[in-house]
Design a protein around this motif. Structure first.
Motif, PDB file in Angstrom:
ATOM      1  N   SER A  52      39.187  24.965  25.341  1.00 47.41           N
ATOM      2  CA  SER A  52      39.833  25.330  23.947  1.00 47.41           C
ATOM      3  C   SER A  52      41.417  25.463  24.255  1.00 47.41           C
ATOM      4  O   SER A  52      41.858  26.388  24.905  1.00 47.41           O
ATOM      5  CB  SER A  52      39.502  26.538  23.581  1.00 47.41           C
ATOM      6  OG  SER A  52      40.002  26.968  22.423  1.00 47.41           O
ATOM      7  N   THR A  53      42.155  24.510  23.590  1.00 47.05           N
ATOM      8  CA  THR A  53      43.532  24.652  23.686  1.00 47.05           C
ATOM      9  C   THR A  53      44.396  25.723  23.158  1.00 47.05           C
ATOM     10  O   THR A  53      44.081  26.535  22.304  1.00 47.05           O
ATOM     11  CB  THR A  53      44.112  23.355  22.913  1.00 47.05           C
ATOM     12  OG1 THR A  53      43.729  23.467  21.314  1.00 47.05           O
ATOM     13  CG2 THR A  53      43.519  21.960  23.583  1.00 47.05           C
ATOM     14  N   THR A  54      45.485  25.840  23.748  1.00 49.88           N
ATOM     15  CA  THR A  54      46.749  26.670  23.256  1.00 49.88           C
ATOM     16  C   THR A  54      47.508  25.855  22.294  1.00 49.88           C
ATOM     17  O   THR A  54      47.206  24.946  22.026  1.00 49.88           O
ATOM     18  CB  THR A  54      47.524  27.379  24.116  1.00 49.88           C
ATOM     19  OG1 THR A  54      48.196  26.233  24.988  1.00 49.88           O
ATOM     20  CG2 THR A  54      46.608  27.836  25.401  1.00 49.88           C
ATOM     21  N   ASN A  55      48.579  26.541  21.586  1.00 55.27           N
ATOM     22  CA  ASN A  55      49.327  25.554  21.129  1.00 55.27           C
ATOM     23  C   ASN A  55      50.796  25.545  21.806  1.00 55.27           C
ATOM     24  O   ASN A  55      51.713  24.864  21.130  1.00 55.27           O
ATOM     25  CB  ASN A  55      49.816  26.389  19.794  1.00 55.27           C
ATOM     26  CG  ASN A  55      50.723  27.538  19.884  1.00 55.27           C
ATOM     27  OD1 ASN A  55      50.648  28.017  21.042  1.00 55.27           O
ATOM     28  ND2 ASN A  55      51.171  28.275  18.937  1.00 55.27           N
ATOM     29  N   GLU A  83      47.662  21.677  19.302  1.00 52.42           N
ATOM     30  CA  GLU A  83      47.501  22.717  18.467  1.00 52.42           C
ATOM     31  C   GLU A  83      46.551  23.939  18.990  1.00 52.42           C
ATOM     32  O   GLU A  83      45.677  23.114  19.905  1.00 52.42           O
ATOM     33  CB  GLU A  83      47.313  22.534  16.995  1.00 52.42           C
ATOM     34  CG  GLU A  83      45.856  21.770  16.851  1.00 52.42           C
ATOM     35  CD  GLU A  83      45.552  21.351  15.505  1.00 52.42           C
ATOM     36  OE1 GLU A  83      44.840  22.294  14.692  1.00 52.42           O
ATOM     37  OE2 GLU A  83      45.922  20.247  14.950  1.00 52.42           O
ATOM     38  N   MET A  84      46.415  25.052  18.512  1.00 52.66           N
ATOM     39  CA  MET A  84      45.302  25.876  19.211  1.00 52.66           C
ATOM     40  C   MET A  84      44.012  25.522  18.644  1.00 52.66           C
ATOM     41  O   MET A  84      43.681  25.101  17.669  1.00 52.66           O
ATOM     42  CB  MET A  84      45.904  27.246  18.811  1.00 52.66           C
ATOM     43  CG  MET A  84      45.735  27.696  17.609  1.00 52.66           C
ATOM     44  SD  MET A  84      46.307  29.357  17.032  1.00 52.66           S
ATOM     45  CE  MET A  84      47.860  29.375  17.319  1.00 52.66           C
ATOM     46  N   ASP A  85      43.288  25.966  19.519  1.00 51.05           N
ATOM     47  CA  ASP A  85      41.501  26.273  19.201  1.00 51.05           C
ATOM     48  C   ASP A  85      41.113  24.736  18.915  1.00 51.05           C
ATOM     49  O   ASP A  85      40.271  24.621  17.927  1.00 51.05           O
ATOM     50  CB  ASP A  85      41.519  27.068  18.002  1.00 51.05           C
ATOM     51  CG  ASP A  85      41.990  28.524  18.398  1.00 51.05           C
ATOM     52  OD1 ASP A  85      41.811  28.897  19.592  1.00 51.05           O
ATOM     53  OD2 ASP A  85      42.266  28.994  17.272  1.00 51.05           O
ATOM     54  N   CYS A  86      41.426  23.866  19.467  1.00 51.57           N
ATOM     55  CA  CYS A  86      41.123  22.523  19.675  1.00 51.57           C
ATOM     56  C   CYS A  86      40.274  21.956  21.006  1.00 51.57           C
ATOM     57  O   CYS A  86      40.563  22.742  21.842  1.00 51.57           O
ATOM     58  CB  CYS A  86      42.060  21.687  19.187  1.00 51.57           C
ATOM     59  SG  CYS A  86      42.515  21.651  17.537  1.00 51.57           S
ATOM     60  N   ALA A  87      39.656  20.882  20.862  1.00 50.14           N
ATOM     61  CA  ALA A  87      39.352  20.282  22.125  1.00 50.14           C
ATOM     62  C   ALA A  87      40.021  19.046  22.467  1.00 50.14           C
ATOM     63  O   ALA A  87      40.824  18.562  21.727  1.00 50.14           O
ATOM     64  CB  ALA A  87      37.841  19.687  21.871  1.00 50.14           C
ATOM     65  N   ILE A  88      40.234  18.874  23.870  1.00 47.78           N
ATOM     66  CA  ILE A  88      40.915  17.545  24.279  1.00 47.78           C
ATOM     67  C   ILE A  88      39.931  16.576  24.647  1.00 47.78           C
ATOM     68  O   ILE A  88      39.018  16.591  25.335  1.00 47.78           O
ATOM     69  CB  ILE A  88      41.641  18.126  25.579  1.00 47.78           C
ATOM     70  CG1 ILE A  88      42.788  19.046  25.289  1.00 47.78           C
ATOM     71  CG2 ILE A  88      42.571  16.715  25.981  1.00 47.78           C
ATOM     72  CD1 ILE A  88      43.725  19.663  26.570  1.00 47.78           C
TER      73      ILE A  88
END
Length: 447
Positions: A99-102, A120-125
């Motif tokens: 889960s990504t940071t920003n 962006e935050m709260d995404c998958a890569i």
């Protein structure tokens, strides 16, 4: 059996409190740490470096600690590729997905470090092979497609939070103060104005996120001035903001209150719904401008100057206006598209829209959040938008002062000429591409 991994932190980790925060996180989550190497910067501009072993009783406990450390920029030292798995179904990510940071992020894939696009935050890569090479980019969960190559775990991921040196230099400059109602508003607004001018002079884009309180406070004309003179490239707002802006032009009221006398005229409480009805009758905001129904205001200037806007709806909207996006997922996508193009964001008296846009912004984007309620700015910061500066002040004072500081010198000394209609031509700071993203209202012919 004890689990152990080595992490490193680098940058202004002492001045920013990151090192202390990292130690605290490890201990709060039941782990332990041992510092192996610690190099302290000797001057205000020097960076520091820390490498430490982090241990926990189980691998699961260690993964939880590593995840939290990643959020503040602690990276694993292992030079290994990121773990990837295929998404098993649409909108379904693999277990343990990252889960990504920003913050700016890189992923190590097949021995190469790849910059993650649209962070962006709260995404998958997601990793994708293209003709031009390997691409890594973020996807919200509802956009995941079956077969997407999704990054899992923290291995092979490098997060780089923006540096905040003690002397307030670097990309943020004045944006070091967090939330404050005690700092001198006049001088701080002047610094915000300088940041807006600098952003525009460098070819950047300014996004304004605005709430209806801006109209109620009498700041609509000043924001319209900034739009007209090319200092606003995009607007993100809700149905209420556009409605009350148009209502003011049609009836001289905002939410039924006369903007000149501050009184409530007879049937004034119906003006907003009359406004919506007339715009629906015209077919939309741009059409209402074209037929002469709307002749002033922020939405008028957006249409006349090809400034794209996103009006995201909510369950409590009256009408709504034809331009309002009522599908929540569609509205998120439109907001996200704007946010990814922005170099500076002004969040003006709107809690929900500020948080929504803030969630889509990378930590490298300059953000100024202004609200009379400190909780609005605090909530934005708590959601992870640590790059924001908060000003607790009346929006009716902030926007006119900002407009005067940005436009005052230009309009007083530009030497422009009057056009055939007697309007002063002061020149515009508008660059190419202001129609990027497209306005729901479209483009109207000039006046």
């Amino acid at each position: 059996m004890t689990a152990i991994r080595t992490v490193e932190l680098e940058g202004h980790i002492i001045d920013s409190g990151t090192l202390q925060q990292a130690f605290g996180l490890v201990m709060d989550l039941g782990g332990d740490f041992e510092v192996e190497e610690f190099n302290v910067g000797r001057s205000k501009t020097d960076t520091s470096y820390c490498r430490m072993d982090v241990t926990a009783e189980t691998e699961d406990d260690l993964q939880e600690i590593l995840h939290e450390l990643h959020q503040i920029g602690a990276n694993l030292t292992d030079a290994v590729d990121a773990h990837v798995e295929r998404a098993p179904a649409d909108q379904v990510v693999p277990h343990g997905f990252y889960s990504t940071t920003n913050h700016p992020t890189k992923v190590r894939y097949e021995g190469e470090w790849v910059e993650v696009d649209d962070i962006e935050m709260d995404c998958a890569i997601v990793i994708k092979e293209t003709e031009d090479g390997t691409r890594a980019y973020t996807k919200v969960l509802n956009a995941i497609e079956k077969g997407d190559l999704v990054v899992t775990d923290e291995a092979g991921i490098h997060v780089d939070p923006p540096e905040r040196p003690r002397d307030s230099s670097g990309p943020f400059g004045f944006m070091q103060g967090g939330v404050s109602s005690e700092r001198p508003s006049e001088s701080l607004i002047e610094e915000v104005a300088e940041a807006v001018e600098e952003t525009k002079s460098q070819g950047g884009k300014v996004l304004v996120v605005a709430g209806p309180a801006l109209i109620h406070a009498g700041a609509g004309d000043d924001l319209a001035r900034l739009v007209r003179e090319g200092y606003v490239d995009m607007i993100s707002a809700g149905n209420g903001f556009a409605t009350h802006d148009i209502e003011r032009g049609l009836y001289g009221t905002s939410l039924g209150m006369d903007m000149e006398t501050m009184e409530h005229p007879r049937k004034g409480h119906k003006h907003h719904i009359y406004t919506i009805s007339e715009v629906i009758r015209a077919g939309g905001i741009a059409e209402a401008v074209e037929e002469g129904l709307i002749q002033s205001g922020i939405m008028y200037e957006c249409v006349q100057n090809d400034v794209p806007y996103v009006l995201a709806g909510s369950i409590r909207d009256d009408g709504p206006l034809p331009d309002t996006i009522t599908d929540a997922v569609e509205a998120q996508g439109a907001i996200r598209e704007q946010a990814h193009k922005a170099d500076m964001v002004l969040m003006l008296s709107t809690l929900l829209h500020s948080v929504a846009v803030g969630n889509c912004l990378p930590s490298t984007t300059k953000v100024v959040c202004v609200d009379i309620n400190p909780a609005t700015v605090t909530q934005l910061l708590d959601r992870g938008s640590s790059q924001a500066i908060g000003m607790v002040t009346d929006i009716g004072t902030f926007v006119p002062t900002l407009a005067d500081k940005v436009l005052g010198e230009n309009t007083a000394t530009d030497g422009g000429e009057d056009d055939a209609d007697g309007n002063r031509d002061t020149g515009s700071h508008r660059g190419d591409g202001h129609g990027d993203g497209g306005s729901p209202g479209g483009h109207c012919p000039g006046r």
